[in-house]
Scaffold this motif. Structure first.
Motif, PDB file in Angstrom:
ATOM      1  N   VAL A  15       0.943  -1.404   0.001  1.00 20.47           N
ATOM      2  CA  VAL A  15       0.081   0.040   0.075  1.00 20.47           C
ATOM      3  C   VAL A  15       0.957   1.254  -0.115  1.00 20.47           C
ATOM      4  O   VAL A  15       0.791   2.238  -0.794  1.00 20.47           O
ATOM      5  N   LEU A  16       1.855   1.254   0.693  1.00 21.33           N
ATOM      6  CA  LEU A  16       2.913   2.252   0.792  1.00 21.33           C
ATOM      7  C   LEU A  16       3.545   2.643  -0.643  1.00 21.33           C
ATOM      8  O   LEU A  16       3.531   3.766  -1.002  1.00 21.33           O
ATOM      9  N   LEU A  17       4.024   1.475  -1.372  1.00 22.53           N
ATOM     10  CA  LEU A  17       4.701   1.583  -2.331  1.00 22.53           C
ATOM     11  C   LEU A  17       3.490   2.252  -3.634  1.00 22.53           C
ATOM     12  O   LEU A  17       4.079   3.463  -4.246  1.00 22.53           O
ATOM     13  N   ASP A  18       2.422   1.953  -3.576  1.00 17.77           N
ATOM     14  CA  ASP A  18       1.526   2.483  -4.534  1.00 17.77           C
ATOM     15  C   ASP A  18       1.146   3.953  -4.129  1.00 17.77           C
ATOM     16  O   ASP A  18       0.994   4.663  -4.938  1.00 17.77           O
ATOM     17  N   HIS A  19       1.092   4.255  -2.836  1.00 15.91           N
ATOM     18  CA  HIS A  19       0.548   5.435  -2.488  1.00 15.91           C
ATOM     19  C   HIS A  19       2.024   6.527  -2.995  1.00 15.91           C
ATOM     20  O   HIS A  19       1.484   7.497  -3.327  1.00 15.91           O
ATOM     21  N   CYS A  20       3.131   6.182  -2.828  1.00 15.44           N
ATOM     22  CA  CYS A  20       4.262   6.633  -3.065  1.00 15.44           C
ATOM     23  C   CYS A  20       4.259   7.042  -4.616  1.00 15.44           C
ATOM     24  O   CYS A  20       4.605   8.202  -5.150  1.00 15.44           O
ATOM     25  N   ARG A  21       3.874   5.891  -5.465  1.00 13.15           N
ATOM     26  CA  ARG A  21       4.101   6.281  -6.866  1.00 13.15           C
ATOM     27  C   ARG A  21       2.859   7.343  -7.106  1.00 13.15           C
ATOM     28  O   ARG A  21       2.958   8.201  -8.009  1.00 13.15           O
ATOM     29  N   GLY A  22       1.648   7.109  -6.614  1.00 11.68           N
ATOM     30  CA  GLY A  22       0.513   8.249  -6.490  1.00 11.68           C
ATOM     31  C   GLY A  22       1.149   9.621  -6.317  1.00 11.68           C
ATOM     32  O   GLY A  22       0.763  10.574  -7.231  1.00 11.68           O
ATOM     33  N   ALA A 168      -7.344  11.757  -0.178  1.00 10.14           N
ATOM     34  CA  ALA A 168      -7.069  12.831  -1.061  1.00 10.14           C
ATOM     35  C   ALA A 168      -7.403  14.000  -0.702  1.00 10.14           C
ATOM     36  O   ALA A 168      -6.533  15.221  -1.173  1.00 10.14           O
ATOM     37  N   GLU A 169      -8.105  14.307   0.382  1.00  4.80           N
ATOM     38  CA  GLU A 169      -8.290  15.564   0.814  1.00  4.80           C
ATOM     39  C   GLU A 169      -7.133  16.274   1.525  1.00  4.80           C
ATOM     40  O   GLU A 169      -6.825  17.282   1.257  1.00  4.80           O
ATOM     41  N   ALA A 170      -6.220  15.342   2.308  1.00  8.52           N
ATOM     42  CA  ALA A 170      -4.889  15.916   2.703  1.00  8.52           C
ATOM     43  C   ALA A 170      -3.989  16.126   1.651  1.00  8.52           C
ATOM     44  O   ALA A 170      -3.593  17.191   1.744  1.00  8.52           O
ATOM     45  N   TYR A 171      -4.009  15.540   0.415  1.00  2.35           N
ATOM     46  CA  TYR A 171      -3.011  15.998  -0.590  1.00  2.35           C
ATOM     47  C   TYR A 171      -3.541  17.223  -1.331  1.00  2.35           C
ATOM     48  O   TYR A 171      -2.900  18.074  -1.501  1.00  2.35           O
ATOM     49  N   GLN A 172      -4.695  17.131  -1.366  1.00  2.38           N
ATOM     50  CA  GLN A 172      -5.517  18.607  -1.779  1.00  2.38           C
ATOM     51  C   GLN A 172      -5.144  19.672  -1.091  1.00  2.38           C
ATOM     52  O   GLN A 172      -4.646  20.920  -1.678  1.00  2.38           O
ATOM     53  N   GLU A 173      -5.313  19.412   0.347  1.00  2.76           N
ATOM     54  CA  GLU A 173      -5.021  20.899   1.115  1.00  2.76           C
ATOM     55  C   GLU A 173      -3.297  20.931   1.060  1.00  2.76           C
ATOM     56  O   GLU A 173      -3.086  22.313   1.026  1.00  2.76           O
ATOM     57  N   TRP A 174      -2.476  20.087   1.185  1.00  4.93           N
ATOM     58  CA  TRP A 174      -1.210  20.202   0.848  1.00  4.93           C
ATOM     59  C   TRP A 174      -0.858  21.007  -0.512  1.00  4.93           C
ATOM     60  O   TRP A 174      -0.236  22.163  -0.460  1.00  4.93           O
ATOM     61  N   ALA A 175      -1.406  20.372  -1.573  1.00  2.00           N
ATOM     62  CA  ALA A 175      -0.786  20.893  -2.806  1.00  2.00           C
ATOM     63  C   ALA A 175      -1.493  22.506  -3.146  1.00  2.00           C
ATOM     64  O   ALA A 175      -0.728  23.314  -3.640  1.00  2.00           O
ATOM     65  N   SER A 182      -5.778  25.870  -7.044  1.00  2.00           N
ATOM     66  CA  SER A 182      -6.748  24.722  -6.619  1.00  2.00           C
ATOM     67  C   SER A 182      -6.723  23.428  -7.250  1.00  2.00           C
ATOM     68  O   SER A 182      -6.543  23.304  -8.436  1.00  2.00           O
ATOM     69  N   VAL A 183      -6.802  22.353  -6.527  1.00  2.00           N
ATOM     70  CA  VAL A 183      -6.412  20.999  -7.226  1.00  2.00           C
ATOM     71  C   VAL A 183      -7.812  20.061  -7.010  1.00  2.00           C
ATOM     72  O   VAL A 183      -8.406  20.119  -6.209  1.00  2.00           O
ATOM     73  N   ASP A 184      -8.066  19.622  -8.230  1.00  2.00           N
ATOM     74  CA  ASP A 184      -9.356  18.946  -8.610  1.00  2.00           C
ATOM     75  C   ASP A 184      -9.341  17.675  -7.733  1.00  2.00           C
ATOM     76  O   ASP A 184      -8.433  16.900  -7.850  1.00  2.00           O
ATOM     77  N   HIS A 190      -8.465   9.918  -8.193  1.00  2.00           N
ATOM     78  CA  HIS A 190      -8.099   8.903  -9.407  1.00  2.00           C
ATOM     79  C   HIS A 190      -6.668   8.539  -9.397  1.00  2.00           C
ATOM     80  O   HIS A 190      -6.060   7.312  -9.707  1.00  2.00           O
ATOM     81  N   VAL A 191      -5.794   9.592  -9.264  1.00  2.00           N
ATOM     82  CA  VAL A 191      -4.337   9.270  -9.266  1.00  2.00           C
ATOM     83  C   VAL A 191      -3.925   8.322  -8.035  1.00  2.00           C
ATOM     84  O   VAL A 191      -3.095   7.431  -8.148  1.00  2.00           O
ATOM     85  N   LEU A 192      -4.267   8.725  -6.819  1.00  2.00           N
ATOM     86  CA  LEU A 192      -3.976   7.884  -5.573  1.00  2.00           C
ATOM     87  C   LEU A 192      -4.453   6.582  -5.632  1.00  2.00           C
ATOM     88  O   LEU A 192      -3.771   5.608  -5.107  1.00  2.00           O
ATOM     89  N   ALA A 193      -5.600   6.329  -6.356  1.00  2.00           N
ATOM     90  CA  ALA A 193      -6.193   5.059  -6.568  1.00  2.00           C
ATOM     91  C   ALA A 193      -5.212   4.139  -7.596  1.00  2.00           C
ATOM     92  O   ALA A 193      -5.218   3.193  -7.649  1.00  2.00           O
TER      93      ALA A 193
END
Length: 226
Positions: A15-22, A168-175, A182-184, A190-193
């Motif tokens: 799971v961590l590997l895939d998340h890092c890719r995303g 996704a919400e955490a990444y959106q806020e950080w980005a 503003s990040v969709d 989609h990408v994190l999945a």
């Protein structure tokens, strides 16, 4: 949140590997110029391993090495009192941070990319997990009680924030803060999945780039293509 807390919150290695890719793919879309990226991923790193990395351009960084031996995680917060270059240190890693790292990961401790010009490990937080382990492991550390936030003395809470909170919400806020845009949210999901990257998703994230321009990044990250 110290490395102890992070160890209890990180997911399994797959799971961590895939998340890092995303994370790396999102940053590649949002920041076509490599020097502006925060997260990166190399699916064909040295020795057959894979490397996830973070660099904020101000001295803070982390590296996750995924290999047949397991996963080795190194983090460095330049403002931490546990820094080898800090007022409480003697130029060496803080006691306990690296002392218990298994022999199978010692080459990463000494990896030139993760050390300074004198060969000293650049690290304030370290975790690892071998294939047979059922949890993440750390050294036994006596954290300093000084500083503005003793509960994040090694900087682990800040460094690994988006590895602990993988929403996704955490990444959106950080980005929104880091990339100043503003990040969709649906595109981030989609990408994190790790769903195959499509033109509409790329456009939703950054109308200034396209799939063709991202071809090298997709290959380097090992991200699924449509």
């Amino acid at each position: 949140m110290t490395v102890y807390d992070v160890a209890g919150k990180l997911p399994g290695t797959d799971v961590l590997l895939d998340h890092c890719r995303g994370l790396a793919m999102l940053d590649a879309v949002l920041s076509p110029e490599r020097e502006g990226r925060y997260y990166s991923f190399h699916s064909r790193w040295s020795g057959g391993g894979q490397l996830a990395s973070m660099c904020n351009g101000q001295g803070d960084q982390y590296s996750l090495v995924f290999s047949a031996a397991g996963v080795y995680i190194r983090g460095f917060c330049h403002e931490s009192l546990m820094s080898p270059y800090g007022p409480l240190a003697d130029g060496s890693p803080w006691p306990g941070v690296l002392d218990s790292v298994p022999e199978v990961f010692r080459a990463y401790v000494e990896e030139p990319v993760f050390t300074d010009e004198d060969g000293g490990p650049v690290v304030t937080a370290c975790l690892w997990r071998e294939p047979a382990d059922t949890a993440w492991r750390t050294g036994t550390i006596d954290f300093p009680e000084e500083g503005d936030d003793p509960e994040d003395a090694d900087g682990a809470g800040y460094l690994f924030e988006l590895l602990v909170d993988r929403s996704a919400e955490a990444y959106q806020e950080w980005a929104g803060y880091y990339h100043e845009t503003s990040v969709d949210l649906d595109a981030v999901r989609h990408v994190l999945a790790l769903r195959p990257l499509t033109a509409p998703v790329v456009t939703a994230l950054n109308p200034g780039t396209d799939l063709a321009a991202l071809a090298d990044d997709i290959a380097e990250i090992g991200y699924p293509a449509a």
